[in-house]
Design an enzyme around this catalytic site. Structure first.
Site, PDB file in Angstrom:
ATOM      1  N   GLY C 146       0.827  -1.198   0.000  1.00 33.57           N
ATOM      2  CA  GLY C 146       0.000   0.000   0.000  1.00 33.57           C
ATOM      3  C   GLY C 146       0.862   1.248   0.000  1.00 33.57           C
ATOM      4  CB  CYS C 147       0.177   4.674  -1.193  1.00 34.43           C
ATOM      5  SG  CYS C 147      -1.457   4.941  -0.491  1.00 34.43           S
ATOM      6  CG  PHE C 148      -1.137   5.898   3.856  1.00 36.26           C
ATOM      7  CD1 PHE C 148      -0.636   7.193   3.955  1.00 36.26           C
ATOM      8  CD2 PHE C 148      -2.478   5.741   3.541  1.00 36.26           C
ATOM      9  CE1 PHE C 148      -1.458   8.301   3.742  1.00 36.26           C
ATOM     10  CE2 PHE C 148      -3.304   6.834   3.321  1.00 36.26           C
ATOM     11  CZ  PHE C 148      -2.794   8.121   3.416  1.00 36.26           C
TER      12      PHE C 148
END
Lengths: 341, 341, 341, 341
Positions: C146-148
């Protein structure tokens, strides 16, 4: 395959940074010098934080010592004309991004820039490939076009050459990177954000540059007005080109004229199906998008053009010129698509 | 002192919210109804988070039951014309913020809005106080001007009335709140930010509205073209008014004409000393700033106007109309200065 | 040299567009399929206007018919797990950009995503090269992070592995492109601009993803909290990593730990001399910048990390994984510098 | 009713402009002086273009000649302390917006501001009405709180006073107007837009101000860390307050504690139903919104607060203090709602 040696003179600003961003991945180029008087010895990443892993330092060589196949001068106007003759004497080809060599008549330059031209004897080719590709091939000195003129001229050429209109109103909207790297009240975020600033109305220096080029086409006497606006965007110039049709011509006819005119151009895209040219479509790329061609019921023609002011409006176009001068594929180093969103 | 009762019909959108923001501090107004079919019983702060401590809930009364001195209709065009006659029958004065009653000829409305006009018999006063202050005083139904027409007309009136020009090119730049409260691809932040979108070129509905008003002045046949652009700004419309002088007139003469024309207006400010009208100067206020008047060497006149599209371009102007209709001080409820920065 | 065939499944969104933007210039890739159920037959430039001159149309093949060396699945979570097994059966390697295969324990997935996992038998390698480069080389199925989590994990790894802290507070600020291509009130420009929106506090799905990875290091029990904020930026995640030192360690010591930890990484840059990681430095590039390492007088350590959420946080990292899986140079297709300004 | 005479010393900056914006509509105030050494005789609208129709000019009186009931000092720190004693000697009450009198111990000031304190004998009341309303009533000298401390303290008070936590991590996001009126690289639009800049990590001057106030409550030893970030927003500070619960307390219990604590406050609003405090909700208003109170499964409590840094974070709070000092309604001059959108 051997590479050519490139010098970027005055590399601390945005156009210098942009030349580096694009040239580090150019297959036929070796960046030999990136100069800055104030930043000698400093890593380029100190000023251009996107170039963190680029191993280049600013240097400050004597102009006579710059030994390069091509010199990009990203100096301010006035400063550039002092050094360009030396680079030519050194045997380099020169692409000048300033306004110093853009006018055939130095008196026009002196009037609008309010500076004496100290090298009126030097002849440059105006580096807009869509007009001057053949001349660029053999040129030693290129005057790279201004950012506003690039959009203004490309959006006007077909209708001027075909004498469809006799008056053109250029209403341009520019991103703030066009104001350069130095901060001011105008570019102060709290002033600039959520705001629009029209400026240099009836007096901008790019006016005579647009006029000189367009007066080489058609009847030579189209009346051109130019009004720039600063908008809260970082990159890009959107040109809204208003003109007035002399005869009854449909938007479709005008579209076909533009599509044919630019059909072989590698970077100038005439958009089909009323697609809108958008800054977001060309951001970071060398493309010029033209489209949204419309005619209203009182004879006004509107043509929209979008460029990235730092790329097709400056550094990308300079590299396009270099590619033409050295016989490279015109797209080398310029293949990246725009950054959307 | 007794207050008048106000109804805001269709209060869930931005113009409805703006009416509330301004009217809660109006000394002579009691907000009796704020209606929304979809949000009956909901606190207004649920949709307008700036109104957290305003104790109002959306209601959904039968139109026949709306008992108010003045009704602001903030409904979409088409919907508004269905209810306005009832509010008039109830004995209310009505200020309609939609386009439904802005045209003297319903056929023009039907052509540009593509809707049948079901109440062509109703006559409204076009609520631009700078033109129609006297008529507004006695009107029962006000057609509140469109946002773009407000800037376009105010920037054109003196030169049209004095027949200085025969063609006007309006190039307008609007903030995104003008697109209303409903999200779309056009207003999606990643698309809208760092971008400019020209739209409805040669076809925007505000074109005939601008033309009808301007054709009431001067020779009645000035040619008007209008091109809107969406810019990454929340509030405001910057109007760049390009026109072409029939005779040799100086910028100073034009400035004096505007300064004289608007000298008694409470909200339309003609700026001295080449000061620039800016969206940042009028943000949140009912002011219209006009200035930067310039003439170039091919006879183009440029006049710039700045308004907040939600205030002077909509809800603030509606309140100004109310003040005139009820004999209040025209500035009541509208004294707040713009929010700068 | 032959190229590998690539399929991008679900190519209408931002991560799909970004895969195309980067892969069209990848020297070893042929883009064979870009699929979209709703846009079959449509030019990709209709949705991705930056790809105007890319000659690709969306197709909609049966999953069994997708014949590619590698499949990028850019489908939403839930949808992706339905198709991934088929692509694996076809003999393709799969890089899944959804959350469907990121958890070793399907029950964690089911709890946080509130969807039944229909293929708990499939094992994927978590595709963060900085952790799992060796496993990625031989993997058939990659769960792209995921990006985070990409920013959160990279900013935490050295201190967790070395057990310097027992609690970490991740305060992340994301650009709006992270919300995807579909407009909503949250991403409506007038709401989103000039605003900050904290969201999913104490409940964001990326929390367990961050925790699972970090619990594989050090003592395995570091307490991790995560709070995301939407900021008016198009691209990028700035991670502010607050933690509390168990012992007295200087900022310099922590800096040296990070510099050593990532010294051979091609994209993760630990910045010297207190340089600040900035979104503007990594915009459009696959770089993760880490820096600004500081310790205050009550034992709080701050580490800052910056990535482009669509590149290192999604599509660029997916390509990096592909490069590792196929033995390409890890930087192929990912050499472009960030776009600054 | 007679009005009090007000002087605004150092009125050329943003806080000075904001004092004027609000005070021109205050029913009990006469603005007698707005001073600026550099702009004597200049219309205030030259620097504050939103005040176009405000008939005030900057003056430059001798401090001994300033005859006003209340003096707002909007001078920079260091400069303010030189003049404040004179204004007090003149018999004025003084509200100082600088940091000069915010600390009970001048040594703390000298350490963090690196300036010798030349008037350590002067005692000021820290002008946060939520803490010190009674003391403010009788004060002659008010130290108006810093912008960050206002959000940080208000979001922390109930949990510190009730000793629920022993460590607080303040992660603040500020709009760029907080950097003041002078442009710099940091505030240059092309750098600042689409970017986030963490700064002064572990070293910001507002840290000891927050700590001193919070140490007056509860056990007096809560550990406070503070990290500010510059975000591309013009106005507002969003405070994300992370703390760690000593005992098992629910988010609902914490919410009830805050709601009770601030229930009589005219400007501090605790939002029900998990509504999010947003910069867009308080823009231009004196409100502080607190909400989104959440507890995660590792004992982290998050509380969010939103203020306009120029209003509740500076000039609005200064006017609130003036209202308290002179026995006016605390909301006089501060009734305007936030500007949304």
């Amino acid at each position: 395959m051997s590479k050519i040696d490139v010098a970027i003179i005055g590399a601390s600003g945005y156009t210098g940074g942009e030349l580096m961003r694009l040239l580090i991945n150019h297959p036929k180029v070796n960046i030999k010098y990136v100069t800055s008087r104030k930043n000698e010895g400093v890593d380029v990443s100190a000023l251009h934080p996107n170039l963190e892993d680029v191993d280049l330092q600013f240097s400050n060589p004597e102009p006579t010592q710059v030994d390069a196949d091509v010199v990009f001068s990203a100096l301010p106007h006035g400063a550039s004309m002092k050094l360009v003759p030396q680079f030519l004497d050194n045997g380099s080809k020169v692409i000048d991004l300033s306004g110093d060599f853009r006018f055939s008549d130095p008196k026009v330059y002196e009037k609008w820039y309010n500076i004496e031209h100290i090298h009126p004897e030097l002849e440059a080719v105006f580096g807009l490939p869509e007009i001057n590709r053949e001349l660029i091939k053999d040129a030693d000195l290129i005057a790279n076009p201004g950012c506003f003129p690039t959009g203004a001229i490309l959006s006007s050429l077909p209708i001027v050459e075909n004498e469809l209109v006799d008056r053109i109103v250029i209403d341009s909207k520019t991103g703030v990177s066009g104001a350069g790297v130095n901060p001011s009240q105008t570019t102060h975020y709290p002033v600039c954000a959520d705001n629009i600033k029209p400026y240099a109305i009836a007096s901008h220096r790019h006016t005579p540059e647009i006029r000189e080029q367009l007066h080489n086409f058609g009847s030579g006497d189209v009346k051109v007005s130019f009004t720039p606006h600063l908008v809260p965007v970082t990159r890009g110039i959107l040109t809204t080109n208003h003109s007035f049709l002399k005869d009854d011509v449909s938007a479709e006819d005008v579209y076909n004229l533009y599509a044919e005119y630019y059909k072989d151009e590698p970077f100038t895209q005439v958009l089909k199906d009323n697609k809108l040219p958008l800054l977001a479509s060309v951001r970071g790329s060398n493309n010029c998008q033209i489209g949204a061609i419309s005619v209203d019921d009182v004879g006004q023609l509107v043509v929209i053009a979008a460029i990235d002011n730092l790329v097709k409006g400056a550094s990308g176009q300079a590299i396009q010129n270099m590619n033409i001068m050295f016989g490279f594929d015109e797209k080398d180093g310029l293949r990246n698509a725009g950054l959307f969103p």
